[in-house]
Design a protein around this motif. Structure first.
Motif, PDB file in Angstrom:
ATOM      1  N   GLU A  49     -24.394  44.180  -8.822  1.00  0.00           N
ATOM      2  CA  GLU A  49     -24.294  44.366 -10.273  1.00  0.00           C
ATOM      3  C   GLU A  49     -25.209  45.493 -10.741  1.00  0.00           C
ATOM      4  OE1 GLU A  49     -25.107  40.653 -12.203  1.00  0.00           O
ATOM      5  OE2 GLU A  49     -23.249  39.733 -11.496  1.00  0.00           O
ATOM      6  N   TYR A  50     -26.386  45.572 -10.167  1.00  0.00           N
ATOM      7  CA  TYR A  50     -27.334  46.629 -10.535  1.00  0.00           C
ATOM      8  C   TYR A  50     -26.795  48.000 -10.123  1.00  0.00           C
ATOM      9  CZ  TYR A  50     -31.511  49.509 -10.544  1.00  0.00           C
ATOM     10  OH  TYR A  50     -32.405  50.524 -10.746  1.00  0.00           O
ATOM     11  N   GLU A  51     -26.282  48.092  -8.913  1.00  0.00           N
ATOM     12  CA  GLU A  51     -25.775  49.372  -8.407  1.00  0.00           C
ATOM     13  C   GLU A  51     -24.560  49.856  -9.184  1.00  0.00           C
ATOM     14  OE1 GLU A  51     -25.110  48.531  -4.291  1.00  0.00           O
ATOM     15  OE2 GLU A  51     -27.245  48.600  -3.790  1.00  0.00           O
ATOM     16  N   HIS A  52     -23.752  48.952  -9.696  1.00  0.00           N
ATOM     17  CA  HIS A  52     -22.525  49.332 -10.415  1.00  0.00           C
ATOM     18  C   HIS A  52     -22.672  49.190 -11.930  1.00  0.00           C
ATOM     19  CE1 HIS A  52     -20.695  49.707  -6.579  1.00  0.00           C
ATOM     20  NE2 HIS A  52     -20.679  48.416  -6.316  1.00  0.00           N
ATOM     21  N   PHE A  53     -23.912  49.209 -12.400  1.00  0.00           N
ATOM     22  CA  PHE A  53     -24.156  49.060 -13.831  1.00  0.00           C
ATOM     23  C   PHE A  53     -23.617  50.281 -14.576  1.00  0.00           C
ATOM     24  CE2 PHE A  53     -26.624  49.476 -17.712  1.00  0.00           C
ATOM     25  CZ  PHE A  53     -26.507  48.213 -18.232  1.00  0.00           C
ATOM     26  N   GLY A  54     -22.938  50.020 -15.657  1.00  0.00           N
ATOM     27  CA  GLY A  54     -22.401  51.114 -16.468  1.00  0.00           C
ATOM     28  C   GLY A  54     -22.198  50.654 -17.889  1.00  0.00           C
ATOM     29  N   SER A  55     -21.937  51.599 -18.751  1.00  0.00           N
ATOM     30  CA  SER A  55     -21.744  51.244 -20.155  1.00  0.00           C
ATOM     31  C   SER A  55     -20.286  50.871 -20.401  1.00  0.00           C
ATOM     32  CB  SER A  55     -22.133  52.412 -21.052  1.00  0.00           C
ATOM     33  OG  SER A  55     -21.280  53.508 -20.810  1.00  0.00           O
ATOM     34  N   LYS A  56     -20.103  50.014 -21.380  1.00  0.00           N
ATOM     35  CA  LYS A  56     -18.758  49.643 -21.809  1.00  0.00           C
ATOM     36  C   LYS A  56     -18.335  50.621 -22.900  1.00  0.00           C
ATOM     37  CE  LYS A  56     -19.382  44.874 -20.491  1.00  0.00           C
ATOM     38  NZ  LYS A  56     -19.533  43.498 -20.896  1.00  0.00           N
ATOM     39  N   ILE A  94     -26.633  48.798 -24.568  1.00  0.00           N
ATOM     40  CA  ILE A  94     -26.660  49.053 -23.117  1.00  0.00           C
ATOM     41  C   ILE A  94     -28.039  48.741 -22.555  1.00  0.00           C
ATOM     42  CG2 ILE A  94     -26.485  50.842 -21.340  1.00  0.00           C
ATOM     43  CD1 ILE A  94     -24.468  52.252 -23.183  1.00  0.00           C
ATOM     44  N   ARG A 136     -28.690  44.993 -22.436  1.00  0.00           N
ATOM     45  CA  ARG A 136     -27.946  44.359 -21.353  1.00  0.00           C
ATOM     46  C   ARG A 136     -28.554  44.691 -20.001  1.00  0.00           C
ATOM     47  NH1 ARG A 136     -23.191  45.714 -18.683  1.00  0.00           N
ATOM     48  NH2 ARG A 136     -22.938  47.544 -19.978  1.00  0.00           N
ATOM     49  N   PHE A 137     -29.076  45.907 -19.882  1.00  0.00           N
ATOM     50  CA  PHE A 137     -29.708  46.323 -18.627  1.00  0.00           C
ATOM     51  C   PHE A 137     -30.963  45.514 -18.405  1.00  0.00           C
ATOM     52  CE2 PHE A 137     -32.600  49.111 -16.223  1.00  0.00           C
ATOM     53  CZ  PHE A 137     -31.858  49.237 -15.067  1.00  0.00           C
TER      54      PHE A 137
END
Length: 126
Positions: free
Chosen positions: A107-114, A122, A125-126
Motif C-alpha cells: 500500500e505504501y509503495e503504490h500510494f497515489g492521489s485520487k 492526500i 490519508r498518507f
C-alpha cells in the motif's frame, strides 16, 4: 488492558504459565527420576500461594473483557492460556503478522492521489 497495572509478581503467571505443584515420584532402581503432580493434601503454603496467584490473574483478565471475548476464553483453564488466546486474537500468528507487513508495504509503495482529493486530504490519508 494495561499490563503495568498488574503486580509484576502476577505477570509471571501470564508469561511463564501456571504453577503446578510437583513431587518426585518413587524411584525404582534402574529407572530415571520423574516428577508427578502433588495431591492436594501434600501442598505446602508456597504451593497454595502460587495457585491463588494464578486464580487472581485469571480473575483480572476475565474482569477486563467484554461478552464476545469472554466467550472465546471460557474454556481456558489458566492465565497463560487466556493470555495466549488474547495474543492470537489481537496480534495474530507469526504468518498473519508477516502478511500484514507485506500488505502495508505494498500500500505504501503504490500510494497515489485520487482524482478529486486536495493536497491536505492526500497528506492526511498518507
Amino acid at each position: 488492558m494495561c499490563l503495568e497495572a498488574i503486580d509484576p509478581e502476577y505477570l509471571n503467571m501470564i508469561y511463564d504459565g501456571p504453577y503446578r505443584p510437583m513431587k518426585l515420584a518413587v524411584v525404582v532402581v534402574g529407572q530415571e527420576e520423574n516428577m508427578i503432580d502433588k495431591e492436594n493434601k501434600d501442598y505446602f503454603p508456597e504451593d497454595l500461594s502460587s495457585i491463588i496467584k494464578d486464580a487472581k490473574v485469571r480473575h483480572i483478565l476475565h474482569s477486563s473483557l467484554d461478552n464476545v471475548m469472554s466467550n472465546r476464553i471460557i474454556g481456558c483453564k489458566t492465565a497463560k492460556e487466556i493470555w495466549n488466546t488474547f495474543e492470537v486474537k489481537y496480534l495474530g500468528t507469526t504468518a498473519i503478522k508477516k502478511n500484514r507487513r507485506t500488505i502495508l508495504n505494498q500500500e505504501y509503495e503504490h500510494f497515489g492521489s485520487k482524482s478529486n482529493e486536495s493536497l491536505t486530504e492526500i497528506y492526511d490519508r498518507f
